[in-house]
Design a protein around this motif. Structure first.
Motif, PDB file in Angstrom:
ATOM      1  N   UNK A   1       0.957  -1.114  -0.045  1.00 58.52           N
ATOM      2  CA  UNK A   1      -0.031  -0.080  -0.022  1.00 58.52           C
ATOM      3  C   UNK A   1       0.948   1.149  -0.118  1.00 58.52           C
ATOM      4  N   UNK A   2       0.704   2.196  -0.847  1.00 54.79           N
ATOM      5  CA  UNK A   2       1.552   3.229  -1.053  1.00 54.79           C
ATOM      6  C   UNK A   2       0.298   4.577  -1.126  1.00 54.79           C
ATOM      7  N   UNK A   3       0.134   5.152  -0.052  1.00 59.89           N
ATOM      8  CA  UNK A   3      -0.475   6.524  -0.021  1.00 59.89           C
ATOM      9  C   UNK A   3      -0.274   7.292  -0.844  1.00 59.89           C
ATOM     10  N   UNK A   4      -1.204   7.976  -1.665  1.00 57.57           N
ATOM     11  CA  UNK A   4      -0.898   9.116  -2.389  1.00 57.57           C
ATOM     12  C   UNK A   4      -1.058  10.535  -1.591  1.00 57.57           C
ATOM     13  N   UNK A   5      -1.862  10.398  -0.604  1.00 56.75           N
ATOM     14  CA  UNK A   5      -1.960  11.730   0.442  1.00 56.75           C
ATOM     15  C   UNK A   5      -2.012  11.084   1.736  1.00 56.75           C
ATOM     16  N   UNK A   6      -2.129  11.925   2.725  1.00 54.39           N
ATOM     17  CA  UNK A   6      -2.316  11.711   4.161  1.00 54.39           C
ATOM     18  C   UNK A   6      -3.642  10.907   4.446  1.00 54.39           C
ATOM     19  N   UNK A   7      -4.875  11.393   3.621  1.00 55.85           N
ATOM     20  CA  UNK A   7      -6.137  10.984   4.090  1.00 55.85           C
ATOM     21  C   UNK A   7      -6.961  10.065   2.976  1.00 55.85           C
ATOM     22  N   UNK A   8      -6.622  10.277   1.504  1.00 54.17           N
ATOM     23  CA  UNK A   8      -7.419  10.023   0.598  1.00 54.17           C
ATOM     24  C   UNK A   8      -6.243   9.160  -0.555  1.00 54.17           C
ATOM     25  N   UNK A   9      -6.616   8.079  -1.042  1.00 56.78           N
ATOM     26  CA  UNK A   9      -6.126   7.470  -2.212  1.00 56.78           C
ATOM     27  C   UNK A   9      -4.783   6.837  -1.799  1.00 56.78           C
TER      28      UNK A   9
ATOM     29  N   UNK B   1      -8.931  -1.796   3.170  1.00 59.18           N
ATOM     30  CA  UNK B   1      -7.913  -0.705   2.609  1.00 59.18           C
ATOM     31  C   UNK B   1      -8.777   0.241   1.704  1.00 59.18           C
ATOM     32  N   UNK B   2      -9.951  -0.185   1.224  1.00 63.99           N
ATOM     33  CA  UNK B   2     -10.804   0.736   0.595  1.00 63.99           C
ATOM     34  C   UNK B   2     -11.416   1.777   1.676  1.00 63.99           C
ATOM     35  N   UNK B   3     -12.115   1.252   2.830  1.00 64.34           N
ATOM     36  CA  UNK B   3     -12.621   2.081   3.724  1.00 64.34           C
ATOM     37  C   UNK B   3     -11.709   2.902   4.413  1.00 64.34           C
ATOM     38  N   UNK B   4     -10.607   2.685   4.396  1.00 64.14           N
ATOM     39  CA  UNK B   4      -9.601   3.402   5.021  1.00 64.14           C
ATOM     40  C   UNK B   4      -9.306   4.735   3.986  1.00 64.14           C
ATOM     41  N   UNK B   5      -8.884   4.020   2.827  1.00 62.14           N
ATOM     42  CA  UNK B   5      -8.275   5.368   1.801  1.00 62.14           C
ATOM     43  C   UNK B   5      -9.381   5.819   0.692  1.00 62.14           C
ATOM     44  N   UNK B   6     -10.733   5.441   0.993  1.00 64.78           N
ATOM     45  CA  UNK B   6     -11.690   5.903   0.240  1.00 64.78           C
ATOM     46  C   UNK B   6     -11.755   5.333  -1.283  1.00 64.78           C
ATOM     47  N   UNK B   7     -10.532   5.455  -2.084  1.00 66.70           N
ATOM     48  CA  UNK B   7     -10.154   5.073  -3.348  1.00 66.70           C
ATOM     49  C   UNK B   7      -8.900   4.404  -3.442  1.00 66.70           C
TER      50      UNK B   7
END
Length: 289
Positions: free
Chosen positions: A19-27, A50-56
């Motif tokens: 999992x590599x986040x794009x921003x601190x809260x979404x993506x 993971x979907x629930x955590x990152x929304x997309x």
């Protein structure tokens, strides 16, 4: 390392993909997973969390067939058939979205999908078949963060409010294409105006998020129209705040899977006359509360 960071690192380390986040809260971009292969229950549960955590969540280099696309989405729920948009031949569940010189992009409005339905979608799985060399990105906005960023006075103002949603833009396109009024009226009876909370509580996370959008929301119930319009403009504008957003640059065989209950999206239409060809499969949701 504090306890919260340690727990998050441990949870991420236990996932069967990267999992590599794009921003601190979404993506977040996910690696080390092949959607063409059957996924076991543990992996599917991890994907849902993971979907629930990152929304997309995003996937790269997924050279899957249409049947595999459908099969993956179906693991998260029943699939929706869009009544107005073009479908892929032989696959009513697959929305075929093609833009080119004759058909410029037009999804460049912040929106949550099909909120004109009484039970809007849980989410969508969008696959890129052909994309411009440059342009055609999609932005996603975290509507939890948008709600949490409202002032206390604004939160009090929208508390308990509901709004009417309708497929106004689709109706206009049907008239442009010469559809008879009787056919349009039949669609109206099949899909009557929907009344949803202005602030939705997510059925799985329990978090609150703004649930009005410029594409489909018409007015807030019980408010004078001018006051409703002003309040809606303020709420719509929250999606455009960069701190609430992530931006995804497409490549062929990239996939985005978003939680329609927690985020909005905006397809940037900056690539005309280049071709952008996508296919979308949408998962049935439930009635917002």
């Amino acid at each position: 390392m504090n306890e919260a960071v340690r727990q998050e690192a441990a949870a991420t380390a236990s996932l069967p993909f990267d999992v590599t986040p794009l921003t601190p809260t979404i993506g977040a971009e996910l690696g080390g997973i092949d959607l063409a292969k059957p996924l076991d229950t543990a992996t599917l549960d991890a994907l849902r969390r993971t979907l629930l955590e990152w929304k997309v969540i995003f996937f790269r280099d997924q050279n899957i067939t249409t049947d595999e696309h459908i099969a993956f989405a179906r693991r998260f729920g029943a699939l929706e058939v869009h009544p107005f948009a073009p479908e892929k031949a032989g696959y009513p569940e697959v929305l075929a979205i093609t833009h080119d010189r004759e058909r410029p992009g037009r999804e460049n409005t912040w929106h949550s999908d099909v909120t004109w339905r009484l039970e809007p979608s849980l989410g969508s799985v969008l696959r890129a078949l052909e994309v411009p060399d440059v342009g055609g990105d999609t932005l996603f906005a975290d509507m939890y963060a948008a709600y949490e960023g409202l002032s206390d006075d604004m939160k009090a103002k929208v508390e308990g409010r509901t709004a009417i949603h309708d497929f106004t833009h689709f109706r206009a396109r049907m008239r442009q294409r010469g559809k008879p009024e009787a056919e349009i009226e039949a669609f109206q009876k099949q899909y009557p105006e929907a009344e949803h909370p202005v602030v939705r509580t997510h059925p799985e996370t329990g978090r609150k998020g703004i649930y009005v959008n410029a594409a489909f929301t018409q007015y807030i119930v019980g408010m004078e129209r001018g006051e409703s319009d002003a309040l809606l403009r303020h709420l719509y504008a929250q999606a455009a705040i960069p701190e609430y957003q992530c931006r995804f640059r497409w490549r062929t065989n990239s996939i985005a899977f978003w939680d329609n209950r927690a985020c909005q999206h905006y397809a940037v239409s900056d690539y005309w006359p280049a071709v952008r060809r996508m296919e979308r499969v949408t998962i049935v949701g439930d009635r917002p509360y």
